[in-house]
Scaffold this active site. Structure first.
Site, short mmCIF file in Angstrom:
data_model
loop_
_atom_site.label_atom_id
_atom_site.label_comp_id
_atom_site.label_asym_id
_atom_site.label_seq_id
_atom_site.Cartn_x
_atom_site.Cartn_y
_atom_site.Cartn_z
CE LYS A 149 7.30 5.15 -14.97
NZ LYS A 149 6.86 6.28 -15.81
CG ASP B 294 1.51 6.00 -29.11
OD1 ASP B 294 2.56 5.39 -29.41
OD2 ASP B 294 0.88 5.78 -28.06
CB ILE B 295 5.84 5.47 -31.63
CG1 ILE B 295 7.03 5.36 -32.55
CG2 ILE B 295 5.38 4.14 -31.10
CD1 ILE B 295 8.34 5.34 -31.83
NE ARG B 296 1.28 1.04 -30.32
CZ ARG B 296 0.11 0.96 -29.70
NH1 ARG B 296 -1.01 0.88 -30.40
NH2 ARG B 296 0.04 0.93 -28.38
CE1 TYR C 147 7.24 1.62 -15.62
CE2 TYR C 147 6.63 0.35 -13.67
CZ TYR C 147 6.32 1.30 -14.63
OH TYR C 147 5.10 1.92 -14.59
CG ASP D 138 10.78 8.35 -31.29
OD1 ASP D 138 10.60 8.08 -30.07
OD2 ASP D 138 11.79 7.99 -31.92
N GLY E 186 -1.67 3.99 -25.67
CA GLY E 186 -1.49 2.92 -24.68
C GLY E 186 -2.70 2.77 -23.77
CD GLN E 187 -3.97 -0.58 -18.67
OE1 GLN E 187 -2.87 -0.36 -18.19
NE2 GLN E 187 -4.87 -1.33 -18.06
N GLY F 87 2.15 9.24 -26.08
CA GLY F 87 1.84 7.86 -25.71
C GLY F 87 0.34 7.69 -25.54
C1 AKB Z 1 3.52 -2.66 -14.21
O1 AKB Z 1 3.01 -3.72 -13.80
O2 AKB Z 1 4.67 -2.57 -14.65
C2 AKB Z 1 2.70 -1.40 -14.11
C3 AKB Z 1 2.94 -0.64 -12.86
C4 AKB Z 1 2.52 -1.19 -11.56
O3 AKB Z 1 3.49 0.42 -12.90
N1 AKB Z 1 1.31 -1.73 -14.22
#
Ligand code: AKB
Length: 315
Positions: free
Chosen positions: A147, A35-37, A143, A53, A12-13, A9
């Site tokens: 986590k 990364d995938i791209r 999410y 991937d 990404g950012q 990854g």
């Molecule tokens: C999000 O906003 O989903 C992330 C985070 C706080 O993990 N930046």
């Protein structure tokens, strides 16, 4: 030193800046970006790159063995706002990619893992201010659930199999090199671009939504510091709270107005407001400070200056 790093990854950012930082620190040929791209030119041209991937165990294993990887930074993830739209996709990406690297470490194919957690592990029933390391955790987003579950598995793999996995609960991250994608804290990056481009910004969170945030340089430093710390200093094998600053949209606007006085903000909260409302406002990171010497360096006003200076030539 035999260290060879794989970043999954990398485009990404966080991955983009982390890759460049690690290449400067350890040498380009020792840091494989994947990364995938493909990513931006600086990343692609500064060292080896693999299309990979994170969901494909065999492909990850093949890259690990071919490059004789010792350390993996798993940065591929679906963030909070996007995962609410694609719950199963978010869950599968966030969990399967983690299991792949945990199992590679369990089978002694890699030595060490960095896996990012988030303030999203906390939920509406968590104390909002100075949120402790150990507290009520009832995340209400896909999410956040992924986590929190990931944290439990990291600790389990450490206790049961001795896997050297290290993790940080990132707050919202702000950077000028790469845009974030699909997070609830993304407004705090977009606002700088819009301030320079249009002198106005419509915010998807309301004025009072205070969230924990951090400038990317601090986040990268924390990430590499926890990975480079002596093994016995890492006492927490789920994930460490990490803190730098907290602000709301009104306060970041005031910080920008010190440089762009006619900048205006207006508010149109959407579904991300409920996500933000479920998260803490400030974080107690004393365990990270004590165990491996964490200390943030960049404040809101310093960050605003850096962001505006580095973005101004784009608009
Ligand atoms: C999000 O906003 O989903 C992330 C985070 C706080 O993990 N930046």
């Amino acid at each position: 030193m035999k260290k060879r790093i794989l970043i999954i990854g990398a485009c990404g950012q966080i991955g983009t800046e982390l890759t460049i930082y690690l290449r400067e620190k350890f040498g380009s040929h020792k840091v494989i970006a994947s990364d995938i791209r493909e990513g931006d030119a600086e990343l692609m041209e500064s060292g080896p790159f693999e299309i990979l991937d994170a969901m494909d165990y065999n492909a990850v294993e093949e890259v690990v063995i071919r490059h004789e990887i010792t350390d993996v930074y798993l940065m591929a993830a679906m963030l909070s706002a996007t995962a609410e739209k694609f719950p199963m996709k978010g869950w599968n990406l966030n969990m399967n990619s983690l299991f792949h690297v945990l199992n590679l470490a369990k089978d002694k194919k890699i030595d060490k893992i960095f896996w990012p957690s988030s303030i999203a592990v906390f939920g509406p029933s968590t104390p909002k201010n100075d949120t402790p390391q150990y507290t009520i955790m009832e995340p209400s987003t896909v999410y956040g659930i992924s986590k929190q579950t990931g944290e439990r598995w990291c600790e389990y793999y450490f206790n049961r199999y001795g896997v050297d996995v290290r993790s940080i609960r990132y707050p919202g991250l702000i950077s000028y090199k790469t845009l974030p994608g699909g997070g609830t804290t993304d407004y705090a990056v977009d606002i700088y671009h819009k301030a320079l481009k249009h002198k106005k910004y419509i915010c998807f969170l309301n004025a009072e939504t205070t969230l924990p945030m951090m400038f990317m340089d601090d986040a990268i430093r924390a990430t590499v510091n926890i990975m480079e710390a002596d093994r016995e200093k890492i006492k927490i094998r789920s994930s460490y709270n990490l803190s730098a600053m907290s602000f709301n949209p009104e306060e970041i606007t005031e910080s920008i107005q010190k440089h762009i006085p006619d900048f205006k903000i207006s508010y149109e909260p959407d579904f991300r407001q409920a996500i933000a409302d479920s998260w803490p406002q400030s974080i107690d990171d004393s365990a990270a400070r004590k165990d491996w010497g964490w200390k943030s360096e960049i404040s809101l006003d310093e960050m605003t200056k850096i962001m505006l200076t580095n973005l101004k030539d784009r608009y």
